[in-house]
Write a protein that holds these residues in place. Structure first.
Motif, PDB file in Angstrom:
ATOM      1  N   SER A  89      35.236  42.499  49.903  1.00  0.00           N
ATOM      2  CA  SER A  89      36.292  42.286  48.893  1.00  0.00           C
ATOM      3  C   SER A  89      35.164  43.685  47.529  1.00  0.00           C
ATOM      4  O   SER A  89      34.196  43.893  47.915  1.00  0.00           O
ATOM      5  CB  SER A  89      36.086  41.235  47.891  1.00  0.00           C
ATOM      6  N   SER A  90      36.116  44.098  46.929  1.00  0.00           N
ATOM      7  CA  SER A  90      35.747  45.074  45.793  1.00  0.00           C
ATOM      8  C   SER A  90      35.503  44.059  44.842  1.00  0.00           C
ATOM      9  O   SER A  90      35.443  42.752  45.423  1.00  0.00           O
ATOM     10  CB  SER A  90      37.212  45.727  45.173  1.00  0.00           C
ATOM     11  N   GLU A 134      35.917  43.079  41.522  1.00  0.00           N
ATOM     12  CA  GLU A 134      37.338  42.816  40.781  1.00  0.00           C
ATOM     13  C   GLU A 134      37.869  42.147  41.443  1.00  0.00           C
ATOM     14  O   GLU A 134      38.014  40.750  40.479  1.00  0.00           O
ATOM     15  CB  GLU A 134      38.196  44.452  40.465  1.00  0.00           C
ATOM     16  N   ALA A 135      38.226  42.162  43.080  1.00  0.00           N
ATOM     17  CA  ALA A 135      39.083  41.580  43.209  1.00  0.00           C
ATOM     18  C   ALA A 135      37.939  40.160  43.549  1.00  0.00           C
ATOM     19  O   ALA A 135      38.673  38.643  43.815  1.00  0.00           O
ATOM     20  CB  ALA A 135      39.395  41.174  44.759  1.00  0.00           C
ATOM     21  N   PHE A 136      37.160  40.066  44.153  1.00  0.00           N
ATOM     22  CA  PHE A 136      35.671  39.162  44.191  1.00  0.00           C
ATOM     23  C   PHE A 136      35.855  38.017  41.790  1.00  0.00           C
ATOM     24  O   PHE A 136      35.469  36.985  42.551  1.00  0.00           O
ATOM     25  CB  PHE A 136      34.399  38.919  44.725  1.00  0.00           C
ATOM     26  N   GLU A 137      35.526  39.246  41.400  1.00  0.00           N
ATOM     27  CA  GLU A 137      35.482  38.311  40.548  1.00  0.00           C
ATOM     28  C   GLU A 137      36.366  37.912  39.602  1.00  0.00           C
ATOM     29  O   GLU A 137      36.905  36.327  38.967  1.00  0.00           O
ATOM     30  CB  GLU A 137      35.500  39.599  39.333  1.00  0.00           C
ATOM     31  N   ALA A 138      38.152  38.189  40.233  1.00  0.00           N
ATOM     32  CA  ALA A 138      39.071  37.360  39.653  1.00  0.00           C
ATOM     33  C   ALA A 138      39.607  35.952  40.771  1.00  0.00           C
ATOM     34  O   ALA A 138      39.843  35.315  40.314  1.00  0.00           O
ATOM     35  CB  ALA A 138      40.511  38.199  40.246  1.00  0.00           C
ATOM     36  N   TYR A 139      38.411  36.600  41.931  1.00  0.00           N
ATOM     37  CA  TYR A 139      39.068  35.188  42.779  1.00  0.00           C
ATOM     38  C   TYR A 139      37.796  34.272  42.101  1.00  0.00           C
ATOM     39  O   TYR A 139      38.096  32.462  42.318  1.00  0.00           O
ATOM     40  CB  TYR A 139      38.755  35.332  43.675  1.00  0.00           C
ATOM     41  N   SER A 162      39.681  32.915  39.391  1.00  0.00           N
ATOM     42  CA  SER A 162      41.116  31.558  39.552  1.00  0.00           C
ATOM     43  C   SER A 162      40.315  30.724  40.961  1.00  0.00           C
ATOM     44  O   SER A 162      41.188  28.762  40.659  1.00  0.00           O
ATOM     45  CB  SER A 162      42.116  32.664  41.164  1.00  0.00           C
TER      46      SER A 162
END
Length: 343
Positions: A315-316, A318-323, A326
């Motif tokens: 993942s990027s 940013e995507a990991f942080e958003a995950y 959530s």
């Protein structure tokens, strides 16, 4: 000459043996004699000394095994040794508390899981760190789907039949899981909430004992990881009702997901990823993310990871942080509804 990654378990054994020898020579910690930080260290020459990876799980577990599969590749690409430092305890809080207190220079990283990075803040009255403020997500590493299994004597062969049975006999079916506060525990709680059934939860010290007791008929059901139950499922000693991931998994292609089998929207897997102390320079985080993703894209590493029951999940940042954000909201709601506390 590079050694082929023919088998995840054989690579793991080799890495564990090397780690044990190193620990013995250094008096217990494989990182004990790493060079002291260099005052001249800069972002531009990163890394110029060994990097410590604090793994919040004991040696031999799936997360530890996956990291050790990646170590040779990361050593080669980073040009410095990545030293695994196992610091289990308190659902991952022990290891990540250590990482949170280290300099934000990229030389100490943490391998954390859903518990410590998302759920523990709702499970524990006091935390030794702030999962949001104290870390910079680097990247996801892998996901480990779970499976709901049952004893063959159960008069149910599908998830719908299982839910109907649980509703007909509320509070009589027991379901084992890998321990209070674990991702398996929360996955079982989410299943019961979405299915609107009352199950008797039985905590174990890991997936293995829960699967064995289910096979022996001591409990009727268990929610466990694939590695602990795959052989028994294939041998017909356990019924596999559903996997907890959003989609079916390659190792059990005939078994539907919980969502597919009648509970739309259900999605729960174990997962783990790499974090750095908050304030770690963005170029260092980007370099680490790129090398981790490249290792996860290696076909031999992917095959060896899947042999261990883990699915690579690059993942990027940013995507990991958003995950993480959530998942934190999702599990806070589940924990509140189920009245789960680990004080």
């Amino acid at each position: 000459m590079a050694v082929p990654l023919a088998d995840g378990k054989s690579v793991l054994r080799r890495q564990l043996m090397l780690g044990a020898v190193g620990a013995a020579l250094t008096g217990g910690s494989a990182f004990a004699q790493a060079p002291a930080p260099s005052p001249s260290s800069t972002v531009g020459d990163f890394p110029n000394r060994p990097i410590r990876m604090v793994v919040t799980f004991p040696p031999g577990g799936s997360a530890d095994a996956v990291v050790r599969l990646m170590v040779p590749r990361l050593n080669e690409k980073l040009g410095q040794p990545l030293v695994v430092d196992n610091r289990p305890g308190a659902g991952g809080n022990v290891g990540l508390a250590l990482v949170a207190k280290t300099p934000a220079d990229g030389y100490t990283l943490g391998l954390g899981a859903a518990g410590a990075l998302t759920a523990n803040a709702s499970l524990y009255a006091q935390m030794p760190f702030d999962p949001v403020k104290d870390f910079k997500p680097v990247g996801m590493v892998a996901a480990t789907p779970f499976v709901i299994v049952g004893h063959p004597s159960l008069p149910a062969r599908t998830q719908r039949e299982l839910i109907a049975l649980a509703k007909a006999k509320p509070g009589t079916l027991s379901i084992g899981h890998g321990g209070n506060g674990t991702a398996m525990h929360l996955s079982a709680a989410l299943f019961a909430q979405m299915a609107d059934v009352k199950l008797v939860e039985v905590p174990y010290r890991g997936s293995g004992p829960a699967a064995l007791d289910t096979m022996a008929g001591q409990i009727q059901l268990a929610l466990v990881d694939l590695q602990a139950s795959l052989q028994q499922i294939r041998a017909g000693k356990l019924i596999a009702f559903a996997v907890t991931s959003a989609q079916r998994v390659p190792m059990l292609p005939e078994v539907p997901s919980v969502a597919e089998a009648g509970l739309p929207g259900y999605d729960s897997t174990g997962w783990f990823g790499v974090v750095a102390p908050a304030g770690t320079p963005a170029p260092i985080v980007a370099r680490l993310n790129a090398e981790i993703n490249a290792a996860l894209a290696d076909e031999q590493i992917k095959a060896a990871m899947r042999n261990l029951g883990a699915e690579p999940a690059p993942s990027s940042t940013e995507a990991f942080e958003a995950y993480i954000q959530s998942e934190t909201k999702k599990w806070a709601k589940v924990i509140q509804t189920a009245h789960i506390r680990l004080d």
